[in-house]
Design a protein around this motif. Structure first.
Motif, PDB file in Angstrom:
ATOM      1  N   SER A   4       0.840  -1.299   0.135  1.00  0.00           N
ATOM      2  CA  SER A   4      -0.097   0.150   0.041  1.00  0.00           C
ATOM      3  C   SER A   4       0.918   1.105  -0.062  1.00  0.00           C
ATOM      4  O   SER A   4       0.564   2.173  -0.684  1.00  0.00           O
ATOM      5  CB  SER A   4      -0.965  -0.149   1.229  1.00  0.00           C
ATOM      6  OG  SER A   4      -0.212   0.145   2.443  1.00  0.00           O
ATOM      7  N   ARG A   5       2.057   1.388   0.771  1.00  0.00           N
ATOM      8  CA  ARG A   5       2.840   2.361   0.826  1.00  0.00           C
ATOM      9  C   ARG A   5       3.652   2.545  -0.794  1.00  0.00           C
ATOM     10  O   ARG A   5       3.671   3.796  -1.327  1.00  0.00           O
ATOM     11  CB  ARG A   5       4.047   2.279   1.781  1.00  0.00           C
ATOM     12  CG  ARG A   5       5.014   3.397   1.553  1.00  0.00           C
ATOM     13  CD  ARG A   5       5.996   3.087   2.842  1.00  0.00           C
ATOM     14  NE  ARG A   5       7.057   3.876   2.552  1.00  0.00           N
ATOM     15  CZ  ARG A   5       7.260   5.121   3.361  1.00  0.00           C
ATOM     16  NH1 ARG A   5       6.489   5.424   4.254  1.00  0.00           N
ATOM     17  NH2 ARG A   5       8.349   5.920   3.203  1.00  0.00           N
ATOM     18  N   LYS A   6       3.847   1.460  -1.358  1.00  0.00           N
ATOM     19  CA  LYS A   6       4.403   1.560  -2.730  1.00  0.00           C
ATOM     20  C   LYS A   6       3.484   2.145  -3.871  1.00  0.00           C
ATOM     21  O   LYS A   6       3.359   2.949  -4.698  1.00  0.00           O
ATOM     22  CB  LYS A   6       4.840   0.227  -3.418  1.00  0.00           C
ATOM     23  CG  LYS A   6       6.316  -0.267  -2.706  1.00  0.00           C
ATOM     24  CD  LYS A   6       6.734  -1.753  -3.227  1.00  0.00           C
ATOM     25  CE  LYS A   6       7.708  -2.216  -2.564  1.00  0.00           C
ATOM     26  NZ  LYS A   6       8.143  -3.408  -3.202  1.00  0.00           N
ATOM     27  N   LEU A   7       2.132   1.691  -3.472  1.00  0.00           N
ATOM     28  CA  LEU A   7       1.292   2.176  -4.432  1.00  0.00           C
ATOM     29  C   LEU A   7       0.883   3.657  -4.193  1.00  0.00           C
ATOM     30  O   LEU A   7       0.599   4.415  -5.070  1.00  0.00           O
ATOM     31  CB  LEU A   7      -0.278   1.259  -4.110  1.00  0.00           C
ATOM     32  CG  LEU A   7      -1.470   1.587  -4.915  1.00  0.00           C
ATOM     33  CD1 LEU A   7      -1.029   1.495  -6.652  1.00  0.00           C
ATOM     34  CD2 LEU A   7      -2.685   0.990  -4.355  1.00  0.00           C
ATOM     35  N   LEU A   9       2.923   5.869  -3.133  1.00  0.00           N
ATOM     36  CA  LEU A   9       4.252   6.653  -3.581  1.00  0.00           C
ATOM     37  C   LEU A   9       3.992   6.738  -5.053  1.00  0.00           C
ATOM     38  O   LEU A   9       4.318   7.763  -5.732  1.00  0.00           O
ATOM     39  CB  LEU A   9       5.452   6.054  -3.062  1.00  0.00           C
ATOM     40  CG  LEU A   9       5.704   5.995  -1.713  1.00  0.00           C
ATOM     41  CD1 LEU A   9       7.127   5.423  -1.333  1.00  0.00           C
ATOM     42  CD2 LEU A   9       5.892   7.625  -1.365  1.00  0.00           C
ATOM     43  N   THR A  10       3.688   5.615  -5.774  1.00  0.00           N
ATOM     44  CA  THR A  10       3.657   5.549  -7.156  1.00  0.00           C
ATOM     45  C   THR A  10       2.482   6.646  -7.688  1.00  0.00           C
ATOM     46  O   THR A  10       2.710   7.363  -8.751  1.00  0.00           O
ATOM     47  CB  THR A  10       3.310   4.162  -7.622  1.00  0.00           C
ATOM     48  OG1 THR A  10       4.165   3.303  -7.086  1.00  0.00           O
ATOM     49  CG2 THR A  10       3.102   4.134  -9.172  1.00  0.00           C
ATOM     50  N   LEU A  11       1.378   6.498  -7.017  1.00  0.00           N
ATOM     51  CA  LEU A  11       0.247   7.350  -7.381  1.00  0.00           C
ATOM     52  C   LEU A  11       0.802   9.028  -7.091  1.00  0.00           C
ATOM     53  O   LEU A  11       0.344   9.728  -7.871  1.00  0.00           O
ATOM     54  CB  LEU A  11      -0.996   7.149  -6.570  1.00  0.00           C
ATOM     55  CG  LEU A  11      -1.724   5.752  -7.055  1.00  0.00           C
ATOM     56  CD1 LEU A  11      -3.047   5.594  -6.196  1.00  0.00           C
ATOM     57  CD2 LEU A  11      -2.275   5.873  -8.473  1.00  0.00           C
ATOM     58  N   SER A  12       1.344   9.253  -5.968  1.00  0.00           N
ATOM     59  CA  SER A  12       1.478  10.698  -5.799  1.00  0.00           C
ATOM     60  C   SER A  12       2.746  10.802  -6.692  1.00  0.00           C
ATOM     61  O   SER A  12       2.620  12.212  -7.205  1.00  0.00           O
ATOM     62  CB  SER A  12       2.221  10.619  -4.420  1.00  0.00           C
ATOM     63  OG  SER A  12       3.419   9.909  -4.003  1.00  0.00           O
ATOM     64  N   ALA A  13       3.588  10.108  -7.002  1.00  0.00           N
ATOM     65  CA  ALA A  13       4.559  10.718  -8.308  1.00  0.00           C
ATOM     66  C   ALA A  13       3.942  10.831  -9.675  1.00  0.00           C
ATOM     67  O   ALA A  13       4.354  11.670 -10.211  1.00  0.00           O
ATOM     68  CB  ALA A  13       5.708   9.414  -8.473  1.00  0.00           C
ATOM     69  N   ALA A  14       2.952   9.966  -9.941  1.00  0.00           N
ATOM     70  CA  ALA A  14       2.147  10.158 -10.952  1.00  0.00           C
ATOM     71  C   ALA A  14       1.408  11.508 -11.075  1.00  0.00           C
ATOM     72  O   ALA A  14       1.462  12.276 -12.213  1.00  0.00           O
ATOM     73  CB  ALA A  14       1.014   8.949 -11.415  1.00  0.00           C
TER      74      ALA A  14
END
Length: 89
Positions: A4-7, A9-14
């Motif tokens: 969930s943390r990786k997800l 971080l990925t969404l915030s980067a996008a």
């Protein structure tokens, strides 16, 4: 680092990258319609190349949404074959 943390971080980067790309496009100071034009519609895509770009962008966003929903279901364990745990294969 859990999934969930990786997800997140990925969404915030996008979101950050879309925000950085949209900033200059929104800040342009040109008048979309020339003076004396009776047609008050704003053209989204003037050339066929721009139209293709919009179609590809829409397909990318749609595929990203489908992938997000699929990943969320997989990680939450909502499928019969999914336990919600990450396994190396």
């Amino acid at each position: 680092m859990n999934a969930s943390r990786k997800l997140a971080l990925t969404l915030s980067a996008a979101v950050a990258s879309v925000g950085l790309l949209a900033g200059p496009a929104i800040a342009q100071d040109t008048d979309p319609a020339p003076a004396g034009d009776d047609d008050h519609r704003i053209s989204m895509a003037d050339t066929p190349r721009d139209r293709l770009g919009l179609i590809l962008l829409g397909a990318l966003l749609t595929a990203g949404g489908v992938a997000f929903v699929n990943g969320r279901k997989q990680l939450k364990g909502e499928r019969d074959q999914a336990s919600g745990d990450f396994r190396w294969r």
